[in-house]
Scaffold this active site. Structure first.
Site, short mmCIF file in Angstrom:
data_model
loop_
_atom_site.label_atom_id
_atom_site.label_comp_id
_atom_site.label_asym_id
_atom_site.label_seq_id
_atom_site.Cartn_x
_atom_site.Cartn_y
_atom_site.Cartn_z
N ARG A 39 14.55 -16.57 16.03
CA ARG A 39 14.46 -15.29 16.81
C ARG A 39 15.28 -14.31 15.58
O ARG A 39 15.09 -12.58 15.84
CB ARG A 39 16.39 -15.40 17.51
CG ARG A 39 16.29 -16.47 19.14
CD ARG A 39 17.42 -16.50 19.63
NE ARG A 39 17.09 -16.40 21.10
CZ ARG A 39 17.65 -17.01 21.75
NH1 ARG A 39 19.18 -17.69 21.47
NH2 ARG A 39 17.89 -17.67 23.37
N LYS A 199 15.13 -30.45 38.36
CA LYS A 199 15.31 -30.04 39.34
C LYS A 199 14.90 -28.42 40.85
O LYS A 199 15.02 -27.53 39.53
CB LYS A 199 17.16 -30.09 39.29
CG LYS A 199 17.57 -30.80 39.11
CD LYS A 199 18.90 -30.64 38.72
CE LYS A 199 19.12 -32.37 38.86
NZ LYS A 199 21.30 -32.15 38.52
N GLY A 356 13.73 -23.12 27.77
CA GLY A 356 13.72 -23.18 26.65
C GLY A 356 13.28 -24.99 26.55
O GLY A 356 12.60 -24.86 25.12
N GLY A 379 17.03 -17.66 30.01
CA GLY A 379 17.50 -17.18 31.62
C GLY A 379 17.21 -15.56 31.71
O GLY A 379 16.51 -15.50 33.07
#
Length: 398
Positions: A39, A199, A356, A379
């Site tokens: 980053r 999921k 991620g 996100g």
């Protein structure tokens, strides 16, 4: 969405201006040292450009989730790490707003770089409190957002400031917006999306949006088990959300209605234990025993996906095919990632990946550098794929 939909550094007059630059310095640390500087490296071009054009660079960033001021979450050690990689001084200021911050900014010469203390030491940051936004805005003449990873949150330093000062996208933010626009807003077709991970429940919005946008949807990981169960297949002890089989069938129907082909595994690598090098075998997806679990897609599934890859122009990737962190259940993820990387390098496809687990999986496969674009945002990348407007990005529109 074209590049010109957003204001970028090309539109900004930076010389002798106080430029508040929101960067993402929320990096992993161990014993005061950064363990992954991805980053930091990503925002260096923006910092350099503003400094070289005579702007006064005032860096804003958060670190961790402090509840008020927390000395363990100070940005002081990160200022040293940024300076080290930048090859020029970065002055740490032990305040975010108020007299100490104002004096430090007033003392800056053109080209100077300072890093203010953790924005989240103030409750007003996450609340996007107008008083806190105003106190920040007092420190600058212009605002540059170079933190795509935080763009899905309407916080003071990621969204509020854009309404108080002339606002621009930094180079990292610009690159991210343009890459995602090329992949989903106006892509070259056919478009394939690869969606994996554990999921279905965490990716319902994503799947619902993608079936309307892409031509092929490849489903892998634990999610695929829920779709296989929805088809009436016995998945044994596999990770599976049996209560969502109805939802899986609805997604399949939506895909049919939209003309999107869903690609599921046809064979699987199964084991009785969830551990590295567990005894395993390859079975057709309807041949899983009651005491076995699916830990990876099988070789026929991999061949099938790679054959489909050869016929597309754009690939969007989020999530692995199996338990890639445990050998040998990384084989499917690695094989498909390498195939996508090869096609990218030949100029046959545009490949954009993010999230991620995805970044970790592509790094593990040695393929991340060969994709067209790999987003470090988790996100924010997912919300973009879900078709949601990101407050921090929307605020930069012309």
């Amino acid at each position: 969405m074209t590049q010109s939909a957003f204001r970028t550094l090309d539109d900004a007059d930076l010389a002798d201006k106080r430029v508040l630059v929101r960067v993402d310095l929320n990096v992993p640390m161990d014993n005061g040292r950064v363990t992954d500087d991805t980053r930091i490296i990503a925002v260096l071009p923006t910092i350099r450009e503003i400094s070289e054009k005579g702007g006064k660079v005032i860096l804003l960033a958060h670190f961790g989730r402090p509840k008020g001021e927390d000395p363990k979450l100070t940005l002081a050690p990160i200022a040293r790490e940024v300076a080290d990689r930048l090859g020029r001084p970065v002055t740490f200021v032990p305040a975010t707003i108020g007299p100490v911050a104002e004096e430090a900014v007033a003392a800056m010469a053109p080209g100077d770089i300072v890093l203010l203390e953790n924005t989240r030491f103030h409750a007003g940051e996450e609340k996007n409190d107008p008083a806190f936004v105003e106190a920040l805005a007092k420190l600058g003449d212009l605002y540059v957002n170079d933190a795509f990873a935080t763009a899905h949150r309407a916080h003071a330093s990621t969204e509020g400031l854009a309404h108080h000062l002339p606002a621009y996208a930094g180079r990292c933010m610009q690159e991210e917006i343009e890459a995602l626009a090329r992949a989903l807003e106006a892509p070259q077709r056919p478009v394939m999306a690869v969606v994996g991970g554990a999921k279905v429940s965490s990716k319902l919005d994503l799947l619902g949006n993608l079936v309307k946008k892409v031509d092929l949807l490849v489903i892998g990981g634990g999610m695929a088990n829920t779709f296989l169960a929805a088809e009436g297949k016995d998945v044994g002890k596999s990770l599976c959300e049996h209560d969502l089989t109805g939802t899986a069938r609805e997604i399949v129907q939506k895909a049919k209605d939209a003309g999107c082909e869903i690609v599921l595994p046809v064979d699987a690598v199964v084991a009785k234990d969830f551990k590295a090098h567990a005894e395993h075998r390859v079975v057709p997806v309807d041949g899983v025993a009651a005491d076995e679990m699916i830990l990876d897609a099988g070789p026929a599934s991999v061949e099938h996906v790679i054959a489909k890859l050869a016929g597309v122009k754009t690939v969007v990737w989020n999530g692995p095919f199996g338990a890639f962190e445990l050998e040998p259940f990384d084989i499917a993820t690695v094989a498909v990632a390498k195939a996508a990387a090869d096609l990218t390098q030949k100029g046959d496809i545009l490949s954009v990946a993010g999230g991620g687990d995805t970044v970790a999986a592509l790094n593990h496969a040695g393929a991340a550098q060969e994709f067209s674009y790999v987003s470090t945002a988790g996100g924010a990348f997912l919300e973009w794929l879900e078709g949601k407007a990101l407050p921090g990005v929307e605020a930069l529109r012309r």
